[in-house]
Design an enzyme around this catalytic site. Structure first.
Site, PDB file in Angstrom:
ATOM      1  N   GLY A   1      -2.436  -0.557  -7.708  1.00 18.65           N
ATOM      2  CA  GLY A   1      -2.270  -0.638  -6.254  1.00 18.65           C
ATOM      3  C   GLY A   1      -2.825  -1.934  -5.711  1.00 18.65           C
ATOM      4  O   GLY A   1      -3.111  -2.866  -6.457  1.00 18.65           O
ATOM      5  N   ASN A   2      -2.946  -1.994  -4.408  1.00 21.51           N
ATOM      6  CA  ASN A   2      -3.532  -3.179  -3.776  1.00 21.51           C
ATOM      7  C   ASN A   2      -4.269  -2.767  -2.511  1.00 21.51           C
ATOM      8  O   ASN A   2      -4.272  -1.592  -2.143  1.00 21.51           O
ATOM      9  CB  ASN A   2      -2.450  -4.229  -3.508  1.00 21.51           C
ATOM     10  CG  ASN A   2      -1.390  -3.705  -2.575  1.00 21.51           C
ATOM     11  OD1 ASN A   2      -1.645  -3.469  -1.407  1.00 21.51           O
ATOM     12  ND2 ASN A   2      -0.186  -3.493  -3.107  1.00 21.51           N
ATOM     13  N   ARG A   3      -4.873  -3.735  -1.855  1.00 25.58           N
ATOM     14  CA  ARG A   3      -5.764  -3.411  -0.748  1.00 25.58           C
ATOM     15  C   ARG A   3      -5.086  -3.253   0.611  1.00 25.58           C
ATOM     16  O   ARG A   3      -5.763  -3.067   1.617  1.00 25.58           O
ATOM     17  CB  ARG A   3      -6.814  -4.522  -0.601  1.00 25.58           C
ATOM     18  CG  ARG A   3      -7.797  -4.572  -1.721  1.00 25.58           C
ATOM     19  CD  ARG A   3      -8.853  -5.616  -1.417  1.00 25.58           C
ATOM     20  NE  ARG A   3      -9.720  -5.820  -2.553  1.00 25.58           N
ATOM     21  CZ  ARG A   3     -10.732  -5.016  -2.860  1.00 25.58           C
ATOM     22  NH1 ARG A   3     -11.004  -3.977  -2.102  1.00 25.58           N
ATOM     23  NH2 ARG A   3     -11.471  -5.266  -3.916  1.00 25.58           N
ATOM     24  N   SER A   4      -3.788  -3.335   0.664  1.00 25.91           N
ATOM     25  CA  SER A   4      -3.125  -3.232   1.969  1.00 25.91           C
ATOM     26  C   SER A   4      -3.377  -1.849   2.586  1.00 25.91           C
ATOM     27  O   SER A   4      -3.182  -0.824   1.938  1.00 25.91           O
ATOM     28  CB  SER A   4      -1.620  -3.462   1.794  1.00 25.91           C
ATOM     29  OG  SER A   4      -0.982  -3.183   3.011  1.00 25.91           O
TER      30      SER A   4
END
Ligand code: CTP
Length: 415
Positions: free
Chosen positions: A219-222
């Protein structure tokens, strides 16, 4: 309602809040407070019964204006000789009655005017919004049903009631609508800048999650905040908005949302919703790779390195093609050479606009309520926006997208 949205909708507007006698009367105090904070000019009229639930003093303090509650009291005749209810009925741009009781709606249906609020409303030509609240048996009573139909037929707007727990402890329809819904309906009644009405806007939000096994994902931090702000802002300006989001944040009122997880799910949802759309804003951070296989049981450490083979996800924006009326807006979150990278993506993906943001400072951008961006156009234009709440940034992005739509002649439906 978000502060920026509320200010945009209510700043400088004259709103009369009418309060009837019901337990939900205290919520009118919250509405007055929210409207005043949003810069509205608020006056309050109360029925005698309302003053038994909440004092005029509370409303006076919140609105910083005298409260009209006594038709025959000292306030009846004004300094200039005019009558209070007539002067008050001339004043507002909109009247919100909350809670609107069965009795008040009945009086309205029959043109009865026997206290300050009903007299003022009867004398006024301002648009009227009712937020009813009562026990479900009263709401469903044929007499009330008829009265509601009558007042609706005369152009009175209604928000709620909704189902839920009632003051009596029973469950059912009759609860006052949420304050947010009421303010949104009031915004509609007041009218305002609806410069996107007739347009269909699709917004993506959040970071995609690519499953490795039932527990882990890439995933990512968005956070989804920027996309949700864009959806709320477009909805406020009258657009029909579809939000494709991975975020668990609340969906802005009036927005149609599809929740997705992976890039492939997002691609499918976007592909479906952009049909016939006017503007697509891809605020989502889409994973470029996914694990080639999703294990159906939790992987053990030892198995990880062999199993974590990656394959490319399709580029959602890049594979949309250039034909049609769709204005395509991308985001480029970068830590270095921000403008250059954004410019490259703008060209490579065939976009009309790209919103470049520097995410090297963790206090701004991803996960923060604020953002600082540059909006770059395919025509070489560039607007640099310093740190501002995401809702404000959203309005600038929408302004730019509308500009492209109009300039290209694709916006003939835009008022
Ligand atoms: N995007 C997309 N589909 C993808 C990847 C990105 O539609 N598979 C969109 C994003 O929503 C964003 C824009 O393309 O609006 C730029 O995303 P970004 O991740 O910055 O671009 P990439 O092409 O993935 O470039 P890189 O990761 O190499 O910086």
């Amino acid at each position: 309602m978000n502060g920026h949205l509320a200010r945009r909708a209510f700043s400088g507007r004259r709103v009369l809040v009418g309060v009837c006698g019901g337990v939900a009367a205290y919520k009118a105090a919250e509405a007055v407070s929210a409207l005043v904070q949003a810069g509205a000019d608020v006056r309050v009229a109360m029925t005698p019964e309302a003053t038994r639930f909440i004092t005029p003093l509370t409303m006076e303090a919140l609105s910083a204006q005298p409260v009209a509650s006594d038709l025959f009291g000292g306030q009846r005749v004004q300094a200039d000789g005019g009558e209070a209810h007539i002067a008050l009925s001339d004043w507002p741009e909109a009247i919100l009655v909350m809670p609107a009781t069965a009795n008040f709606i009945a009086k309205l249906a029959h043109g009865l005017a026997d206290e300050m609020l009903s007299t003022t409303v009867l004398a006024s030509s301002a648009p009227l919004l009712l937020a009813p609240a009562m026990h479900s048996r009263m709401w469903e009573q044929p007499a009330t049903v008829d009265n509601v139909e009558t007042v609706r037929g005369r152009g009175v707007a209604m928000v709620g009631p909704v189902s839920g727990r009632l003051a009596s402890g029973d469950e059912g329809i009759g609860r006052l609508a949420d304050l947010d819904e009421i303010l949104r309906a009031l915004r509609g009644v007041l009218g305002g800048e609806r410069d996107m009405s007739g347009l269909a806007v699709v917004v993506s939000a959040g970071g995609t999650r690519e499953p490795i096994d039932p527990v882990r994902y890439i995933g990512n931090r968005s956070s989804g905040m920027m996309g949700h702000a864009l959806a709320a802002a477009a909805e406020a300006r009258g657009a029909r908005v579809t939000l494709v989001t991975t975020s668990a944040m609340p969906v802005p009122a009036g927005v149609e949302a599809t929740r997705v997880d992976t890039a492939a799910e997002m691609a499918a949802a976007i592909g479906e919703h952009v049909q016939g759309a006017d503007i697509l804003v891809m605020a989502a951070a889409v994973a470029d790779f996914r694990p080639r296989r999703r294990a159906d049981r939790k992987l053990k450490k030892a198995e990880m390195s062999e199993s974590l083979e990656l394959e490319r996800n399709d580029d959602i924006l890049g594979s949309l093609g250039g034909a049609g009326r769709l204005v395509k807006v991308g985001f480029a979150a970068e830590t270095h050479d921000v403008l250059d990278h954004a410019q490259e993506k703008l060209m490579a993906k065939g976009l009309d606009l790209i919103v470049a943001n520097d995410v090297s400072d963790p206090s701004i951008g991803m996960g923060s309520a604020d953002n600082a961006v540059s909006i770059i156009g395919r025509d070489g234009s560039r607007e640099d926006l310093g740190r501002a709440p995401k809702m404000e940034i959203a309005d600038h992005v929408l302004d730019a997208a509308l500009g492209v739509l109009r300039a290209s002649g694709r916006g003939e439906r835009v008022s």
